[in-house]
Write an enzyme that holds these catalytic residues in place. Structure first.
Site, PDB file in Angstrom:
ATOM      1  CG  ASP A   1      25.092  55.971 -46.291  1.00  0.00           C
ATOM      2  OD1 ASP A   1      26.089  56.629 -45.964  1.00  0.00           O
ATOM      3  OD2 ASP A   1      23.964  56.473 -46.462  1.00  0.00           O
TER       4      ASP A   1
ATOM      5  CB  SER B   1      14.557  60.195 -43.854  1.00  0.00           C
ATOM      6  OG  SER B   1      15.566  59.554 -43.160  1.00  0.00           O
TER       7      SER B   1
ATOM      8  CG  HIS C   1      29.553  57.648 -45.865  1.00  0.00           C
ATOM      9  ND1 HIS C   1      28.514  58.093 -45.081  1.00  0.00           N
ATOM     10  CD2 HIS C   1      30.656  57.661 -45.077  1.00  0.00           C
ATOM     11  CE1 HIS C   1      28.976  58.357 -43.859  1.00  0.00           C
ATOM     12  NE2 HIS C   1      30.252  58.096 -43.839  1.00  0.00           N
TER      13      HIS C   1
ATOM     14  CB  SER D   1      21.520  58.887 -48.277  1.00  0.00           C
ATOM     15  OG  SER D   1      21.844  57.645 -47.705  1.00  0.00           O
TER      16      SER D   1
ATOM     17  CG  MET E   1      26.262  51.407 -42.720  1.00  0.00           C
ATOM     18  SD  MET E   1      24.712  51.583 -41.836  1.00  0.00           S
ATOM     19  CE  MET E   1      24.276  53.253 -42.325  1.00  0.00           C
TER      20      MET E   1
ATOM     21  CG  ASP F   1      25.792  61.511 -44.429  1.00  0.00           C
ATOM     22  OD1 ASP F   1      24.549  61.445 -44.411  1.00  0.00           O
ATOM     23  OD2 ASP F   1      26.524  60.518 -44.617  1.00  0.00           O
TER      24      ASP F   1
ATOM     25  CG  MET G   1      29.809  54.871 -42.220  1.00  0.00           C
ATOM     26  SD  MET G   1      28.042  55.129 -42.007  1.00  0.00           S
ATOM     27  CE  MET G   1      27.484  54.958 -43.699  1.00  0.00           C
TER      28      MET G   1
ATOM     29  CG  MET H   1      29.828  61.561 -40.294  1.00  0.00           C
ATOM     30  SD  MET H   1      28.843  61.163 -41.757  1.00  0.00           S
ATOM     31  CE  MET H   1      27.407  60.391 -41.001  1.00  0.00           C
TER      32      MET H   1
ATOM     33  CG  HIS I   1      25.678  59.569 -49.417  1.00  0.00           C
ATOM     34  ND1 HIS I   1      26.901  60.187 -49.262  1.00  0.00           N
ATOM     35  CD2 HIS I   1      25.451  58.928 -48.254  1.00  0.00           C
ATOM     36  CE1 HIS I   1      27.378  59.943 -48.071  1.00  0.00           C
ATOM     37  NE2 HIS I   1      26.525  59.165 -47.423  1.00  0.00           N
TER      38      HIS I   1
HETATM   39  C1  DX5 Z   1      24.144  57.682 -41.686  1.00  0.00           C
HETATM   40  C2  DX5 Z   1      24.405  57.720 -43.162  1.00  0.00           C
HETATM   41  C3  DX5 Z   1      23.612  58.711 -43.886  1.00  0.00           C
HETATM   42  C4  DX5 Z   1      22.129  58.432 -43.870  1.00  0.00           C
HETATM   43  C5  DX5 Z   1      21.455  59.754 -43.826  1.00  0.00           C
HETATM   44  O1  DX5 Z   1      25.121  56.938 -41.072  1.00  0.00           O
HETATM   45  O2  DX5 Z   1      25.756  58.038 -43.405  1.00  0.00           O
HETATM   46  O3  DX5 Z   1      24.060  58.907 -45.207  1.00  0.00           O
HETATM   47  O4  DX5 Z   1      21.673  57.740 -44.981  1.00  0.00           O
HETATM   48  O5  DX5 Z   1      20.127  59.528 -43.640  1.00  0.00           O
HETATM   49  P1  DX5 Z   1      19.154  60.669 -43.136  1.00  0.00           P
HETATM   50  O6  DX5 Z   1      19.188  61.767 -44.163  1.00  0.00           O
HETATM   51  O7  DX5 Z   1      17.862  59.986 -43.023  1.00  0.00           O
HETATM   52  O8  DX5 Z   1      19.691  61.164 -41.804  1.00  0.00           O
HETATM   53 ZN    ZN Z   2      26.338  58.583 -45.425  1.00  0.00          ZN
END
Ligand code: DX5
Ligand code: ZN
Length: 229
Positions: free
Chosen positions: A37, A204, A70, A10, A39, A181, A72, A143, A35
């Site tokens: 993300d 991470s 992804h 990610s 937001m 995820d 959000m 999730m 991936h």
């Molecule tokens: C959280 C994201 C994830 C995030 C995961 O809302 O959708 O994709 O980057 O990060 P880690 O692996 O650090 O939980």
């Molecule tokens: Zn994600």
């Protein structure tokens, strides 16, 4: 499944001061899918990144690596169309954002050929609520943290959700994809694979690993796990 396909790093976990270096490492390791993300500060409190960063990354790396977007975001089908127009072909949207129900999904799929669309669902959403819509989607994104931030702890309730989806898939001869995820590391990741997850999103744990190749290799026995399940 090969580890390079199983693990989806990610971007949220990457070192943004050295983004090109991070991307080059992914390519060198043979990672198939990044991936991404998005937001919006509305569906989730934070704002991450969006179309503006996608364009240069996709133009430089889009032929070497798939982008797994992804969303959000509220007004999510509008964003699906926008990312599709920019080249994205793998997009996950959240069940919780579909206020108007599933009516728009079929239209979007007809409108956007070649789009692989997954249905993401948050920890508070029951699997039984999303499962009936399996035929509208190519996969599910379970999730295992509350969406909106990287670096949170894995919520073990996700394991049961994966198992339910996998059981449903097998017992009905279906082929939809299951990805998970949030809070995935070597140990939670292996548990998810055992329950039936096909893909693991790692923010991470992957980007903080000093040796990313060694981190990937922890999943090299994925085939064996799969055969045994
Ligand atoms: C959280 C994201 C994830 C995030 C995961 O809302 O959708 O994709 O980057 O990060 P880690 O692996 O650090 O939980
Ligand atoms: Zn994600």
């Amino acid at each position: 499944m090969e580890k390079e396909e199983r693990i989806r790093p990610s971007l949220l976990g990457a070192d943004f001061l050295h983004l090109k270096r991070e991307m080059d490492i992914l390519v060198r390791l043979g990672i198939r899918s990044l991936h991404y993300d998005v937001m919006d500060g509305n569906f989730v409190p934070d704002i991450s990144f969006g179309e503006k960063l996608f364009v240069p990354l996709f133009s430089r790396y889009g032929k070497k690596i798939d982008f797994d977007v992804h969303l959000m975001t509220k007004d999510t089908l509008r964003h699906v169309r926008q990312f599709y127009a920019l080249g994205a072909r793998n997009i996950a949207i959240h069940y919780e954002t579909l206020d108007e129900g599933m009516d728009g999904i079929k239209r979007v799929k007809d409108e956007l050929p070649g789009l692989s669309l997954s249905l993401a669902f948050s920890p508070e959403t029951k699997t039984s609520l999303v499962m009936p819509f399996h035929s509208l989607f190519d996969g599910f994104l379970v999730m295992s943290v509350v969406p909106g931030k990287g670096g949170q702890s894995f919520m073990p309730e996700a394991l049961e959700k994966i198992a339910m989806l996998d059981y449903f898939r097998k017992s009905n001869g279906l082929t939809f994809d299951i990805a998970v995820d949030g809070g995935i590391d070597a140990s939670t990741g292996k548990m998810c694979i055992e329950k039936g997850a096909d893909h693991l999103v790692c923010g991470s744990s992957f980007f903080k690993a000093e040796d990313k190749g060694a981190f990937l290799s922890l999943f090299a026995d994925g085939d064996r796990i799969e055969e045994g399940r």
